[in-house]
Scaffold this active site. Structure first.
Site, PDB file in Angstrom:
ATOM      1  N   LYS A 130       0.829  -1.209   0.000  1.00 16.94           N
ATOM      2  CA  LYS A 130       0.000   0.000   0.000  1.00 16.94           C
ATOM      3  C   LYS A 130       0.863   1.259   0.000  1.00 16.94           C
ATOM      4  O   LYS A 130       1.752   1.409   0.836  1.00 16.94           O
ATOM      5  CB  LYS A 130      -0.909   0.002   1.228  1.00 16.94           C
ATOM      6  CG  LYS A 130      -2.045   0.997   1.142  1.00 16.94           C
ATOM      7  CD  LYS A 130      -3.113   0.650   2.180  1.00 16.94           C
ATOM      8  CE  LYS A 130      -4.371   1.429   2.003  1.00 16.94           C
ATOM      9  NZ  LYS A 130      -5.124   1.155   0.796  1.00 16.94           N
ATOM     10  N   GLY A 190       6.553   0.839   5.585  1.00 21.39           N
ATOM     11  CA  GLY A 190       7.459  -0.081   4.893  1.00 21.39           C
ATOM     12  C   GLY A 190       7.558   0.211   3.409  1.00 21.39           C
ATOM     13  O   GLY A 190       8.637   0.169   2.820  1.00 21.39           O
ATOM     14  N   CYS A 191       6.425   0.512   2.806  1.00 22.87           N
ATOM     15  CA  CYS A 191       6.405   0.780   1.358  1.00 22.87           C
ATOM     16  C   CYS A 191       7.131   2.088   1.046  1.00 22.87           C
ATOM     17  O   CYS A 191       7.834   2.185   0.040  1.00 22.87           O
ATOM     18  CB  CYS A 191       4.964   0.826   0.857  1.00 22.87           C
ATOM     19  SG  CYS A 191       4.095  -0.733   1.131  1.00 22.87           S
ATOM     20  N   THR A 192       6.978   3.059   1.920  1.00 24.14           N
ATOM     21  CA  THR A 192       7.674   4.340   1.741  1.00 24.14           C
ATOM     22  C   THR A 192       9.179   4.139   1.878  1.00 24.14           C
ATOM     23  O   THR A 192       9.958   4.631   1.050  1.00 24.14           O
ATOM     24  CB  THR A 192       7.160   5.381   2.752  1.00 24.14           C
ATOM     25  OG1 THR A 192       5.749   5.548   2.553  1.00 24.14           O
ATOM     26  CG2 THR A 192       7.856   6.717   2.583  1.00 24.14           C
ATOM     27  N   ALA A 246      10.450   2.276  -1.365  1.00 23.89           N
ATOM     28  CA  ALA A 246      10.458   3.115  -2.573  1.00 23.89           C
ATOM     29  C   ALA A 246      11.464   4.256  -2.453  1.00 23.89           C
ATOM     30  O   ALA A 246      12.118   4.610  -3.436  1.00 23.89           O
ATOM     31  CB  ALA A 246       9.054   3.641  -2.848  1.00 23.89           C
TER      32      ALA A 246
END
Length: 151
Positions: free
Chosen positions: A40, A45-47, A50
């Protein structure tokens, strides 16, 4: 979950990016492509993942890699994520799970005792012929570029 493995051919796909521009696997013919799946946009974690790829984008490009981020988020959410963190690579808004299902990264997950279906954080290195060269199952979000760059 029937995840693509090393040696598998990636099925052709076309999905819109954060700007509504259609992106196809064929756009990357002849190029090494990193396809990273994340659960998401704008979550911690995704931030971290990326942003690490953004911070090492030049090194990845120097090694001949193109990058493509994929989640089931809307174009608007992906655009906000990309603009906020200034990502130099496209983010696919795969709401219909076309690419997610093609790579086989949708499946059962467990978190804090709950079981649910979602995107498994995985990265695929695809050669210029659309064949999977490498799969990173255990993504380390804060040092993901280093994982990709190691042989």
């Amino acid at each position: 979950m029937n995840t693509l493995k090393i040696g598998d051919k990636v099925p052709a796909f076309t999905v819109n990016d954060q700007d509504g521009t259609p992106i196809s696997l064929s756009d990357y013919a002849g190029k090494k492509l990193v396809v990273f799946f994340y659960p998401k946009a704008s979550t911690p974690g995704c931030t971290a993942e990326a942003c690490d790829l953004r911070d090492h984008y030049k090194e990845l490009q120097d090694e001949g890699y193109s990058l493509l981020g994929v989640s089931a988020d809307s174009e608007k959410r992906q655009k906000n994520f990309k603009v906020k963190y200034e990502f130099p690579f496209p983010l696919l808004a795969d709401e219909d799970k076309v690419v997610i299902n093609a790579f086989g990264v949708w499946g059962e997950k467990k978190f804090m005792g709950k079981v649910y279906d979602g995107i498994h954080r995985k990265t695929f290195i695809v050669d210029g012929h659309g064949i999977v060269e490498r799969v990173i199952d255990k993504v380390k979000t804060k040092v993901h570029a280093a994982q990709i760059l190691e042989d």
